[in-house]
Design a protein around this motif. Structure first.
Motif, PDB file in Angstrom:
ATOM      1  N   TYR A  89       0.842  -1.194   0.000  1.00 22.61           N
ATOM      2  CA  TYR A  89       0.000   0.000   0.000  1.00 22.61           C
ATOM      3  C   TYR A  89       0.876   1.241   0.000  1.00 22.61           C
ATOM      4  O   TYR A  89       1.917   1.279   0.655  1.00 22.61           O
ATOM      5  CB  TYR A  89      -0.890   0.018   1.252  1.00 22.61           C
ATOM      6  N   ILE A 308      -1.448   0.851   7.878  1.00 20.79           N
ATOM      7  CA  ILE A 308      -2.691   0.411   7.222  1.00 20.79           C
ATOM      8  C   ILE A 308      -3.907   0.893   8.020  1.00 20.79           C
ATOM      9  O   ILE A 308      -4.893   1.379   7.456  1.00 20.79           O
ATOM     10  CB  ILE A 308      -2.700  -1.116   7.044  1.00 20.79           C
ATOM     11  N   LEU A 321      -6.037  -5.502   3.039  1.00 16.69           N
ATOM     12  CA  LEU A 321      -4.611  -5.278   3.306  1.00 16.69           C
ATOM     13  C   LEU A 321      -4.180  -5.976   4.597  1.00 16.69           C
ATOM     14  O   LEU A 321      -3.096  -6.562   4.666  1.00 16.69           O
ATOM     15  CB  LEU A 321      -4.314  -3.779   3.393  1.00 16.69           C
TER      16      LEU A 321
END
Length: 335
Positions: A89, A308, A321
């Motif tokens: 990410y 995250i 994620l």
């Protein structure tokens, strides 16, 4: 043994124009007839010696990105590089003011970057989002103009709004209206503070801008009460150790407060800021900090989890994620 390659990584603080590799800049400079010889040396490194010359090199290199396809190539290149280092990410800071200087509309700029992010995702499964920023030394009217443009032209990958530029210029109170507009529109908010400004700049960003994330924020270490407040209010710091050392905020990584802040219970993430300018990458940030302070695989995984959980993306994406992160944890436990 350094297990860094197995650690899934996530980044919340990287200026996309500042992530442009010199070989890409030279290629586009040739295509558009821009002279970049003063800011890129014969070894393919950016030339700068202090913050002022860094900003000059940054602006010259950024000027080679002229059309949406150039920005698409930049975003795709950067996200592919991150994915190759194990990132799952990334959030890039985008500057509508730079796009305007290049003669591009905000919408064209975002669509170009989004196309590159999507291409990288198709090839590598990396997720990406964008944070549009206002430049504080351009003044409050400029920052409000940017946020209004962002809100008037929504894009599913533009999920945040931030404040960058010289933090010694303009008190955060001047930008509170812009941040209210952003928050009311559902955008996540963050602001640069506590890099060249001291603890007071972090306190002011928290109080006047109501942010839950601070870009840098490391100089909070100079105020014990502020450190306790960061812990209590669960403020997430987007820490950029390589950048701080390169720009002289700290003389050496071993003197950087990232480890002390983490031990005090502050939520920290690791980020590359303007990677090729500072001779770093997201992977190098994880490796150098882990090596310097003796962080384990689990410590690094916890940093990614913090990123995250603090990310400006939807709940479903976060859940996906976190599943990827947990899966990497199990695989490491089995090996």
């Amino acid at each position: 043994m350094n297990q860094n390659v197995n650690v899934p990584k996530a980044e919340l603080h990287c200026h996309i124009e500042g992530a442009a590799p010199t070989n890409l800049v030279k290629r586009l400079a040739g295509r558009h007839g821009v002279d970049v010889s003063e800011v890129i040396d014969s070894k393919g490194k950016y030339v700068w010696s202090d913050f002022t010359s860094f900003l000059k090199a940054y602006d010259v290199a950024s000027s080679v990105f002229k059309v949406p396809a150039d920005y698409a190539l930049l975003a795709e290149t950067y996200f592919r590089m991150m994915a190759a280092e194990g990132a799952i990410y990334g959030e890039i800071t985008i500057s509508p003011d730079h796009a305007q200087a290049a003669g591009l509309s905000y919408r064209s700029y975002v669509e170009g970057l989004a196309a590159g992010i999507e291409r990288a995702k198709t090839e590598t499964a990396i997720e990406g989002r964008m944070i549009a920023i206002g430049i504080r030394h351009f003044g409050s009217a400029s920052v409000e103009r940017v946020v209004k443009e962002v809100v008037a032209n929504p894009h599913p990958l533009v999920t945040g709004f931030g404040l960058a530029g010289d933090e010694r210029s303009g008190h955060p109170a001047n930008f509170s209206r812009a941040f209210r507009i952003a928050a009311d529109a559902g955008l996540g908010t963050t602001a640069h503070a506590g890099e060249f400004g001291g603890p007071d700049s972090v306190i002011a960003a928290m109080e006047f801008l109501r942010v839950k994330r601070i870009g840098h924020g490391v100089r909070a270490i100079e105020d014990r009460d502020l450190v306790a407040r960061l812990v209590d209010e669960e403020i997430v710091l987007e820490v950029c150790p390589g950048s701080n050392v390169a720009l002289g905020v700290y003389s050496h990584l071993r003197f950087h407060p990232v480890n002390i802040l983490r031990k005090e219970g502050v939520k920290i993430t690791l980020n590359s800021d303007d990677p090729p300018y500072f001779g770093t990458t997201l992977g190098k940030e994880y490796t150098s900090v882990a090596d310097t302070f003796g962080w384990s695989f689990e410590d690094q995984m916890a940093v990614t989890r913090t990123a995250i959980e603090a990310a400006f993306c939807d709940t479903a994406t976060k859940k996906r994620l976190l599943v990827r992160l947990d899966s990497a944890n199990r695989q490491d436990g089995d090996s």
